[in-house]
Scaffold this active site. Sequence first.
Site, mmCIF file in Angstrom:
data_model
loop_
_atom_site.group_PDB
_atom_site.id
_atom_site.type_symbol
_atom_site.label_atom_id
_atom_site.label_comp_id
_atom_site.label_asym_id
_atom_site.label_seq_id
_atom_site.Cartn_x
_atom_site.Cartn_y
_atom_site.Cartn_z
ATOM 1 N N GLU A 12 1.601 -0.532 -5.021
ATOM 2 C CA GLU A 12 0.680 0.551 -5.337
ATOM 3 C C GLU A 12 1.591 1.757 -5.543
ATOM 4 O O GLU A 12 2.078 2.344 -4.564
ATOM 5 C CB GLU A 12 -0.310 0.799 -4.210
ATOM 6 C CG GLU A 12 -1.299 1.902 -4.539
ATOM 7 C CD GLU A 12 -2.223 2.259 -3.382
ATOM 8 O OE1 GLU A 12 -3.389 2.607 -3.645
ATOM 9 O OE2 GLU A 12 -1.785 2.193 -2.220
ATOM 10 N N ASP B 226 0.836 -1.193 0.000
ATOM 11 C CA ASP B 226 0.000 0.000 0.000
ATOM 12 C C ASP B 226 0.878 1.253 0.000
ATOM 13 O O ASP B 226 1.852 1.339 0.768
ATOM 14 C CB ASP B 226 -0.891 -0.017 1.244
ATOM 15 C CG ASP B 226 -1.782 1.206 1.361
ATOM 16 O OD1 ASP B 226 -2.662 1.364 0.504
ATOM 17 O OD2 ASP B 226 -1.576 1.990 2.307
#
Length: 711
Positions: A379, A343
Amino acid sequence: MQPWPGSPYPLGATYDGAGTNFALFSEVAERVELCLFGADGAESGVWLPESDGFVHHGYLPGIGPGQQYGYRVYGPYDPANGKRCNPNKLLLDPYAKAITGQVDWDESVFGYTFADPERRNDADSAAHTVRAVVINPFFDWASDRRPNVPYNESVIYEAHVRGLTRLHPEIPEPLRGTYAGLAHPVMIDYLTRLGITAIELMPVHQFLHDHGLVARGMRNYWGYNTIGYFAPHSEYAAVPGAGNQVQEFKAMVRTLHEADIEVILDVVYNHTAEGSHLGPTLSMRGIDNEAYYRLVDDDRRFYMDYTGTGNSLNARNPHTLQLIMDSLRYWVTEMHVDGFRFDLASTLAREFYDVDRLSAFFDIVQQDPVISQVKLIAEPWDVGPGGYQVGNFPPLWTEWNGMFRDTVRDFWRGEPETLGEFGYRITGSSDLYQDDGRRPYASINFVTAHDGFTLTDLVSYNQKHNEANGEDNRDGANDNRSWNCGVEGPTSDEKVNELRARQRRNLIATMFLSQGVPMLLHGDELGRTQRGNNNAYCQDNELSWVDWSLLEPNRDLFEFTAAVAALRRNHPVFRRRRFFAGRPIRSGDELRDIAWFTPGGGEMSEQDWESDFGRSIVVFLNGEGIPSLDRRGGRIVDDSFLLCFNAHHEDIKATVPDASYGAEWAVVLDTADGEVLDGDLPIGVRTVAAGGLITVVARSLLVLRRVKDSA
C-alpha cells in the site's frame, strides 16, 4: 524451577518435544523474569539466567504446548529519555506464536495514572492483559504445495475472515466467521466459480479492540491494531482453546492450496496497538521502548506518527527489522502463506525522515531467499510528509494502484480528465512502472477496497454516511469520486437502478480487462452495501458482513463477474507480461500490438489525448505474437479484440477500424445488457464488418472479438 541456559535463537518460545526454550531481546533490561501461569491462573516467576547480545534466554524441561506465559522486565523508567521499563506490567512476548485473553483496559495496563499522566503507575496488570501461549509446532501438511500462480494470471479477492462467512446460511453456525468457515467446501466452490486465484485476508495477526471503541460498545472490526506479529487472531478460531488457532489456520491454508488458491496476508508492520505516549504498556513499550518505536528526537516522551495511530515501528533498528523479517519468514515457512500486502508500506521505508526506496527494509527483503520469492504488495502511502509513493517501490514489489482506482472512477462518472491518463491506467500504468524494470503486473488494479465505499455504494451515494460510527460523520474520506446516478441511496426508480447496475458492470469489466492484476473486494460481485458507510472499521455486525441473501437477487452480477474473469483467464492479451510498445510485434507485420481510435474511426491525435472532455475511445488489442510465458521467449497466438468505451451520457456510433485490423468483429461483452460470450460464437451473435458502425450505449463498454480468419 531452575532453567537451563538454553539458546538465544530462535527468539520467542520454541517447543522441541521435551521442553521449551524462551528468548527475549531487550537491550535496556537489567534482568528479565519469565512468568508462567497455571490452569488456575496462579503465576510463578523464573529468572532467565543468560544474556547474549541483549537476548535473555533459558530452557525449561517439561514445559510444553498450552503453557501460558509473559515477561516482567526490570530496567530504567525514564520517559523523558525514552525508557519505560516497569516490572509491574506483564508484557507479551513479541514473538508469541499464539495469544490468549483480552485487554480489559483496566487502569493497571497503563504506565501512568489517569489522574496524573506524569505519575508512574505501579499497579500489577497481569489480571487485565493478554498472555502468550507455547504452541505445538508440528502439523501434518500432507502433500501441500504452493499454487505459485504467476502474477499476470492472478485474480485477487480481498476478504475479511469473519465478515465473509458470518452470515453464510450453508456453513454450519459454529464455523461461520472463522478460519474453518473460510475453508468450508461451500466457500471453496464459490471462490473457484468466481475465478479467484488468491484470497487477500485483512489482518489476521493478533490485534486488540481499541480502548476508545470498547468504551463506546464497539469493536475493531478491520484489525489494523496488531499486538502479535506471529500469532493468528484467536477470535477467528472455531474451536476455542489456547493454541488451537494455529492448527486451524494451517488447515485453512492447506485446504485453499488444494483448490489452487493462494493465501496473501494484509500485514501491519508500521505500528502496534500500544498507541501513543498515552497508550497502554502491553509488550514492546515495556521491553525496549527505544528499540522498537521511533521517538521524537528532541522530546523522547513522544512517538513519531506516520500512521495516524499514535506510533510508528522503528524499522531502522536492526532488532526491530529482525522481528519483521522473522515474522515474514515464519508465515511463509511455517504457515505456508503465499505473500503479503503491506499496510501503509511507506512507513517502513523512512530511514530518517523521507521515504527512501533504498532503505534497509527494502535491501533486506531483496536479499532474503524466502521473502523475495513470494508475492509482495505495497500500500504505497502513509500519512507522513511525502508519503504518497505510488510507482516508487523497488522492482520486486507490486503496488495497490491508487491512481488506477481514481482514474477509472472519474472516467465512468464523467469527470473531466484527459483520455491519456485513462489510457495509461488500463494498459498497466507504464508511466509508473516501466522505467524501473517492472512489468504491467506491478499494478494491482482495484476500484474498491475495504477502506471506502463498496461497489454498490460507489454508484449509489455522493456523500459518506458514517453516522453509525459515532463520530458525527467526521471520519472517513470526503472525496470518494463516487456518483449516485441521480438519487442518494436506495431507490425504486427503475431507470436509476438500471444505470447503477450498468455502472457496476462497467467498473468490474474495466478492472478485469485492464493490464495488471485485478483485485475484487469481497461481496462486490453480489451487490454488498454498507448503506453509504465508507469507514466501517468499527462495524463488526451486519453492516459490514457479507449478506448472502443478496446473491440470488444479484445472480446476474455474480455471473457477469465470473464470466469476465473467465474471459481474462482464457485470453492472454488481457494479461500480458510486458507493456505494449505501440509498434508491430514481429518484423514484417503491419499491425501494432495496440492501436487507439476515436469513435469516428480515426487514430487518436495528440490533441485528442489531451482533451479533457473526451468520453469515448476505441482500443485495438493485437492477440497475435504475444510474448510467451515460457523461458524460450517464443510467442503465443490469441484472438484480437476491440474495446469500445463510452462514458458519455448519450449513445454513440463507433466506427470499426478498416479491414487490415479484421474483416469482421463479433460482440462478446456488452455492459449495457450484461452479455458475455467466449469460445465458439453462437448463431445470431451481433457482428459488424470492417469500417462499419456499431452503437455503444450511453455509459457502457462494448468488447468485440475478431472473427477467426477475418484478418
